[in-house]
Design a protein around this motif. Structure first.
Motif, PDB file in Angstrom:
ATOM      1  N   ASP A 259       0.805  -1.217   0.000  1.00  0.00           N
ATOM      2  CA  ASP A 259       0.000   0.000   0.000  1.00  0.00           C
ATOM      3  C   ASP A 259       0.837   1.266   0.000  1.00  0.00           C
ATOM      4  O   ASP A 259       0.379   2.318  -0.439  1.00  0.00           O
ATOM      5  CB  ASP A 259      -0.932   0.027   1.216  1.00  0.00           C
ATOM      6  N   LYS A 260       2.050   1.205   0.490  1.00  0.00           N
ATOM      7  CA  LYS A 260       2.891   2.388   0.576  1.00  0.00           C
ATOM      8  C   LYS A 260       4.314   2.009   0.198  1.00  0.00           C
ATOM      9  O   LYS A 260       5.055   1.427   0.985  1.00  0.00           O
ATOM     10  CB  LYS A 260       2.859   2.985   1.978  1.00  0.00           C
TER      11      LYS A 260
ATOM     12  N   LYS B 263       7.728  -9.546   0.831  1.00  0.00           N
ATOM     13  CA  LYS B 263       7.266 -10.338   1.973  1.00  0.00           C
ATOM     14  C   LYS B 263       6.137  -9.638   2.721  1.00  0.00           C
ATOM     15  O   LYS B 263       6.181  -9.472   3.940  1.00  0.00           O
ATOM     16  CB  LYS B 263       8.426 -10.624   2.931  1.00  0.00           C
ATOM     17  N   ASP B 264       5.155  -9.192   1.945  1.00  0.00           N
ATOM     18  CA  ASP B 264       4.028  -8.496   2.572  1.00  0.00           C
ATOM     19  C   ASP B 264       2.745  -9.297   2.463  1.00  0.00           C
ATOM     20  O   ASP B 264       1.660  -8.770   2.643  1.00  0.00           O
ATOM     21  CB  ASP B 264       3.839  -7.120   1.952  1.00  0.00           C
ATOM     22  N   GLY B 265       2.866 -10.619   2.127  1.00  0.00           N
ATOM     23  CA  GLY B 265       1.696 -11.481   2.115  1.00  0.00           C
ATOM     24  C   GLY B 265       0.846 -11.376   0.879  1.00  0.00           C
ATOM     25  O   GLY B 265      -0.290 -11.843   0.866  1.00  0.00           O
ATOM     26  N   HIS B 266       1.371 -10.772  -0.201  1.00  0.00           N
ATOM     27  CA  HIS B 266       0.561 -10.635  -1.407  1.00  0.00           C
ATOM     28  C   HIS B 266       1.036 -11.568  -2.517  1.00  0.00           C
ATOM     29  O   HIS B 266       0.708 -11.354  -3.678  1.00  0.00           O
ATOM     30  CB  HIS B 266       0.593  -9.183  -1.901  1.00  0.00           C
TER      31      HIS B 266
ATOM     32  N   TYR C  24      -0.327  -6.188 -10.941  1.00  0.00           N
ATOM     33  CA  TYR C  24       0.071  -4.983 -11.679  1.00  0.00           C
ATOM     34  C   TYR C  24      -0.266  -3.723 -10.891  1.00  0.00           C
ATOM     35  O   TYR C  24       0.214  -2.645 -11.184  1.00  0.00           O
ATOM     36  CB  TYR C  24      -0.616  -4.927 -13.047  1.00  0.00           C
ATOM     37  N   GLY C  25      -1.139  -3.855  -9.888  1.00  0.00           N
ATOM     38  CA  GLY C  25      -1.471  -2.677  -9.097  1.00  0.00           C
ATOM     39  C   GLY C  25      -0.547  -2.472  -7.922  1.00  0.00           C
ATOM     40  O   GLY C  25      -0.761  -1.567  -7.116  1.00  0.00           O
ATOM     41  N   SER C  26       0.473  -3.295  -7.777  1.00  0.00           N
ATOM     42  CA  SER C  26       1.374  -3.192  -6.629  1.00  0.00           C
ATOM     43  C   SER C  26       2.200  -1.917  -6.725  1.00  0.00           C
ATOM     44  O   SER C  26       2.471  -1.405  -7.793  1.00  0.00           O
ATOM     45  CB  SER C  26       2.287  -4.404  -6.579  1.00  0.00           C
ATOM     46  N   SER C  27       2.627  -1.392  -5.576  1.00  0.00           N
ATOM     47  CA  SER C  27       3.403  -0.156  -5.568  1.00  0.00           C
ATOM     48  C   SER C  27       4.438  -0.188  -4.461  1.00  0.00           C
ATOM     49  O   SER C  27       4.456   0.656  -3.579  1.00  0.00           O
ATOM     50  CB  SER C  27       2.477   1.048  -5.375  1.00  0.00           C
ATOM     51  N   TRP C  28       5.294  -1.254  -4.442  1.00  0.00           N
ATOM     52  CA  TRP C  28       6.333  -1.340  -3.430  1.00  0.00           C
ATOM     53  C   TRP C  28       7.388  -0.257  -3.610  1.00  0.00           C
ATOM     54  O   TRP C  28       8.103   0.064  -2.676  1.00  0.00           O
ATOM     55  CB  TRP C  28       6.994  -2.717  -3.511  1.00  0.00           C
ATOM     56  N   TYR C  29       7.461   0.236  -4.844  1.00  0.00           N
ATOM     57  CA  TYR C  29       8.388   1.325  -5.141  1.00  0.00           C
ATOM     58  C   TYR C  29       7.588   2.479  -5.753  1.00  0.00           C
ATOM     59  O   TYR C  29       6.702   2.258  -6.587  1.00  0.00           O
ATOM     60  CB  TYR C  29       9.477   0.885  -6.127  1.00  0.00           C
ATOM     61  N   VAL C  30       7.933   3.710  -5.370  1.00  0.00           N
ATOM     62  CA  VAL C  30       7.257   4.903  -5.879  1.00  0.00           C
ATOM     63  C   VAL C  30       8.312   5.847  -6.463  1.00  0.00           C
ATOM     64  O   VAL C  30       9.311   6.153  -5.790  1.00  0.00           O
ATOM     65  CB  VAL C  30       6.459   5.616  -4.776  1.00  0.00           C
TER      66      VAL C  30
END
Length: 815
Positions: free
Chosen positions: A237-238, A256-259, A266-272
């Motif tokens: 999420d962040k 390692k965030d359980g996803h 494709y909606g992941s955002s581990w990096y911004v």
């Protein structure tokens, strides 16, 4: 065509009656012959001819008996008449010459108009051809090639401007150096002129100079290395922020965030991505260059191999040829309209096309190497720098490796690992296998293409035929794939240009030296003021030099950047040139044809302009010539009026001289034809009646039979001129004299216009012609009693001889 300034050709006879030359047209002979045959006194006129000649001789004697004053008046009047005749003759010549010029110009008009028409036709055809050529160029232009050309040209223009800026900055710096040198000279001169300076002032100045020298010789900036500080993945999420290349990760790490196995990876955002400190190159994500694609591929290769390394797997190989095969895959997808699906050989892509665009582009024999797998990822289309694009690639591969959907097919394609490493893997191969990687970007679907190939050297291919390998243990095709390998991305940190601490210290020292110098200056007396002023000027010059030096360094830096961009643009143009080699040949030929025809059209337009100008000049010259002819004709009228006036003055002067001895005019002998006993006392020219020369009667019944006739009886000396000829050229702008040589009711007849008179070795002037009129009352008469209007034999002889055409009026006609 309009007809201007016609001349006519007429023939005239000239004969002399008394002191006057008379003219009659050829047509008069009929009338003269008729009158001669019907006049009973014709023979009598011939018998009295001697008497008439004697009377004329007496007239000559009277003129010769003029007093000196009268003779001087006659001579002056004669000079005026002669000059008038000369002016008229010159006017006639000028008019004839100008008419010739006018005719020549008029005859040239049609040819010049034809030249204009031909030039216009040629220019129109050339214009049409240029339009056709432009269409051909547009049709032949490869997609996107013009953009590359324009970009390369713009980069060249920017480089040229940057070079100009460097040149100008160099000039300014050199001038600043000269100013400093001049300032130093003036300071030295002021220094020698001042009184002994205090030692502290000298020391302070030396310290200031030393400090300034140190500033000038110390670099303002220095290169500072910053170690890499790659960020780790944040939460789903962040995500953690990546705002510079120093913070860009070069390793794939499990969030390692359980996803894991999340379908919506494709909606992941581990990096911004954040552009705050981004100094990477600008890009067009929809139109990446091959170099930019290669750079993104190398970043992807580093991430993939970092994951494989975590599992003890051998690194994949990326080379110029694997990139070439990936580009071939993109070409097949574009050809078949594939954007959001995998390249499926035998399904949406034929095996023949696959071989043609990928394997065959490297070598004809690709035994031992097979297409293993393919992953697809998508950009957001907002990436406008290389760092932003790399962050998107990082997000794609992180999702593929650690947040894949059910089956983990993307992860399996990346690892290609044996089953023992990561469980069941549909791509695994337990034997001796080498893996190859190629990256491409498909702008139509905004997709990143991750292609994987594998080489199994220990297996049997192609229906049981073993693949031959080289000394390196690889097939010949795999050996080609291993040439010109590319390394994966490793973040080794960045170097930045920062302010040099030594320079800051030097500036501080210099400022302190200036402060000491200013303190010392306070102790100086007024004599030192001049020196202080020159020193200040020197300091200003040095400051300008420092500023000029800074500007020069900035200009050089801008030039280097421009050169780098120019090199990139040239490479991009070279790449697209290679891509469209066949089409560019036709395109360049079309452009060459367009350029050639544009040059021809320009020349033909110039030819048209020249032809139009030549025609306009010709028409202007014709108008000028017509104006000149009209001016000459107006001048001729003035000359004719002056001639008439001067002829009257001459006649009056002669009349005064002829009347000196009246006794000769009053005798009643044979010398006077009309027996009136004296000469005609009317010396004016008003005796001319209003009848035409062919008319044998006085319509006003004003017969001159009772008047003295000495003025119209030819003397013996005059009769010899009856056979003389005269050439007369009459301009059509004057009175028409086709049928008569003398205009009615005039003393000075316009028949004198445009006339050159010739007798036997004598010249008869227009004045002599104009002095006479062609009237019945002036024709010679016999001494016998006759009715008014009857012609004498002498008159008839004159008319008959005048009709023989011994003189003619020359003219010219213009069509």
């Amino acid at each position: 065509m309009r007809k201007d300034y016609h001349d006519q050709k007429n023939h005239y006879k000239m004969y002399k009656a008394g002191k006057n030359w008379l003219f009659a047209g050829i047509g008069v002979i009929t009338l003269a012959s008729t009158v001669a045959m019907t006049t009973p006194n014709a023979h009598s006129a011939e018998l009295n001819n001697d008497t008439n000649l004697s009377s004329a001789q007496k007239d000559e004697q009277k003129v010769t008996s003029a007093t000196p004053a009268q003779q001087a008046a006659i001579d002056d009047a004669q000079k005026d008449v002669d000059q008038d005749n000369a002016d008229i003759a010159q006017n006639q010549k000028d008019t004839a010459d100008e008419q010739d010029n006018h005719d020549t110009l008029a005859n040239q008009t049609a040819g010049k108009q034809s030249n204009v028409d031909q030039a216009q036709d040629a220019a129109n055809k050339a214009k049409d051809q240029v339009a056709k050529d432009q269409v051909a160029v547009d049709d032949a232009a490869p997609a996107g090639y013009q953009d590359k050309e324009d970009a390369e040209q713009q980069a060249q223009n920017n480089t040229d401007k940057a070079q100009d800026a460097v040149n100008q900055a160099t000039t300014d710096r050199n001038q600043a150096q000269k100013d400093v040198a001049n300032g130093s000279d003036k300071a030295d001169q002021a220094k020698t002129a001042k009184d002994d300076a205090a030692k502290n002032k000298t020391d302070a100045q030396e310290q200031a100079d030393a400090a300034k020298n140190k500033v000038d010789n110390t670099n303002k900036t220095t290169k500072v290395h910053h170690d890499a500080t790659p960020v780790k993945p944040g939460t789903y999420d962040k995500g953690n922020v990546i705002d510079s290349e120093a913070s860009l990760p070069d390793t794939l790490l499990d969030p390692k965030d359980g996803h894991t196995y999340d379908v919506a990876y494709y909606g992941s955002s581990w990096y911004v991505y954040d552009s705050k400190n981004d100094k990477s190159k600008k890009i067009d994500i929809n139109n990446l260059t091959q170099n930019q694609i290669n750079e993104l591929g190398q970043y992807a290769l580093g991430l993939i191999n970092s994951l494989r390394k975590q599992y003890g797997l051998s690194p994949m190989i990326m080379s110029d040829n694997t990139q070439k095969m990936a580009a071939g895959d993109i070409a097949i997808r574009n050809k078949n309209g594939i954007t959001d699906d995998h390249s499926l050989i035998g399904n949406n892509i034929s095996q023949a096309d696959w071989n043609k665009y990928t394997f065959d582009s490297i070598a004809g024999n690709h035994d031992g190497t097979k297409f293993a797998a393919q992953n697809l990822g998508f950009f957001f289309r907002t990436e406008d720098t290389m760092l932003a694009a790399k962050v998107s690639v990082l997000q794609m591969l992180t999702a593929m490796a650690f947040d894949d959907g059910p089956g983990n097919y993307h992860r399996q394609a990346i690892l290609m690992n044996p089953n023992s490493v990561d469980g069941h893997n549909i791509y695994s191969d337990e034997e001796d296998v080498t893996y190859y990687f190629g990256y491409g970007h498909q702008s139509s679907g905004n997709e990143s293409i991750f292609d994987f190939w594998k080489e199994n050297n220990s297996n049997v291919w192609n229906g049981g035929i073993a693949v031959s390998t080289g000394s390196d243990g690889h097939s010949s095709f795999a050996s080609e794939l291993m040439k010109h390998q590319k390394t994966g991305y490793t973040n080794n940190g960045t170097d930045t240009i920062e302010t040099n601490p030594a320079y800051t210290n030097a500036v501080n020292d210099y400022n302190q030296a200036l402060a000491q110098l200013n303190s010392a200056n306070k102790a100086y007396n007024q004599a030192n003021d001049a020196y202080n002023n020159t020193t200040n000027n020197l300091n200003d010059a040095k400051t300008n030099l420092a500023n000029a030096t800074t500007k020069l360094e900035t200009a050089k830096s801008n030039l280097n950047d421009a050169k780098t961009k120019l090199a990139d643009a040239k490479q991009a143009l070279a790449d697209v040139t290679a891509q469209y080699a066949d089409q560019l040949s036709a395109y360049n030929q079309a452009k060459a044809a367009l350029k050639n025809d544009q040059a021809k059209a320009k020349q033909l337009n110039q030819n048209l302009a020249n032809a139009k100008k030549a025609l306009a000049d010709n028409q202007s010259s014709i108008a000028t010539s017509e104006a000149k002819i009209a001016q000459l004709q107006d001048q001729l009228k003035d000359l004719q009026a002056k001639l008439a006036k001067d002829e009257k003055n001459l006649a009056d002067a002669k009349a005064v001289a002829e009347n000196n001895d009246n006794s000769d005019d009053t005798n009643t002998g044979d010398d006077d034809i009309d027996n009136n006993g004296s000469d005609d006392t009317n010396t004016s020219d008003d005796d001319t009646n209003t009848n035409n020369s062919e008319d044998t009667s006085d319509t006003n019944n004003n017969s001159d039979s009772n008047n003295h006739s000495d003025d119209v009886v030819p003397s013996q000396s005059d009769t010899k001129d009856l056979n003389n000829t005269v050439d007369i050229t009459e301009n059509t702008q004057n009175n028409n004299v086709e049928n008569t040589a003398v205009t009615n009711n005039t003393k000075s007849s316009p028949v004198t216009q445009n006339v050159v008179y010739k007798t036997n070795n004598q010249t008869v002037t227009p004045a002599q012609v104009a002095a006479s009129t062609f009237n019945q009352s002036q024709l010679p008469q016999t001494g016998e009693s006759q009715q008014n209007g009857k012609m004498s034999i002498i008159g008839l002889i004159g008319l008959a001889l005048s009709s023989l055409g011994l003189a003619k009026l020359f003219g010219r006609k213009h069509v």
